[in-house]
Write a protein that holds these residues in place. Structure first.
Motif: not given
Length: 179
Positions: A105-119, A129-133
């Motif tokens: 999730l890109p942002a001007q200041g800090a980004w978020k890493l999304i770890i998702n269980k769907q592959t 709904g499949q986000d682990l974190a």
């Protein structure tokens, strides 16, 4: 009469050719966003990220590419995959050994890493709904422009690496620890 059979034969040949073309594996190295792999071994176990590497081509990060405030596939083409043979701690979050999809999730200041269980999905098929974190990443400016998106796993010690995402003049990163 012969023209009728000739037309039918041509149509049949075209149909067979199109089926063969779609059934053959596509050479990913010939794509405009070629494949990339980031790998590191922590405590003797492999961690791999498979992704595709889009280029800037005059476009701006946060605008035309990886728009700020929108979930991004973190590469191009198929979804970016993280495969780990060991349990990890990524930015303080426990990630069990296995296979995951990485989004950001890109942002001007800090980004978020999304770890998702769907592959196994195409990169744009994101299911929240499949986000682990969702984990905050740190951001830094790069001294030179990086034209082609690059993911790297940089080993810091036998149990620690940083996951770096470099593009344009931006690096976002997060610590990855073996458990």
């Amino acid at each position: 009469m012969q023209r009728k059979y000739l037309g039918t034969g041509v149509a049949l040949a075209l149909a067979i050719l199109s089926v063969c073309a779609f059934s053959q594996p596509q050479d990913k190295s010939k794509r405009s966003s070629p494949p990339g792999v980031a790998e590191v071994a922590l405590t003797g176990k492999k961690i791999t990220i498979d992704y595709s590497r889009p280029s800037l081509k005059g476009r701006k990060l946060g605008q035309e590419l990886a728009p700020y405030g929108q979930v991004w596939r973190t590469g191009a083409n198929e979804a970016t995959t993280l495969t780990t043979e060991i349990d990890l701690e990524i930015g303080g979050i426990k990630v069990p050994a296995g296979k995951y999809t990485i989004y950001t999730l890109p942002a001007q200041g800090a980004w978020k890493l999304i770890i998702n269980k769907q592959t196994g999905q195409w990169g744009t098929q994101y299911d929240q709904g499949q986000d682990l974190a969702r984990i905050d990443m740190k951001q830094a400016s790069l001294p030179q422009t990086v034209e082609q998106f690059t993911i790297a796993l940089e080993k810091k010690s036998p149990t620690l690496a940083t996951l770096n995402l470099d593009w344009e003049n931006t690096r976002v990163w997060i610590e990855v620890k073996a458990q």
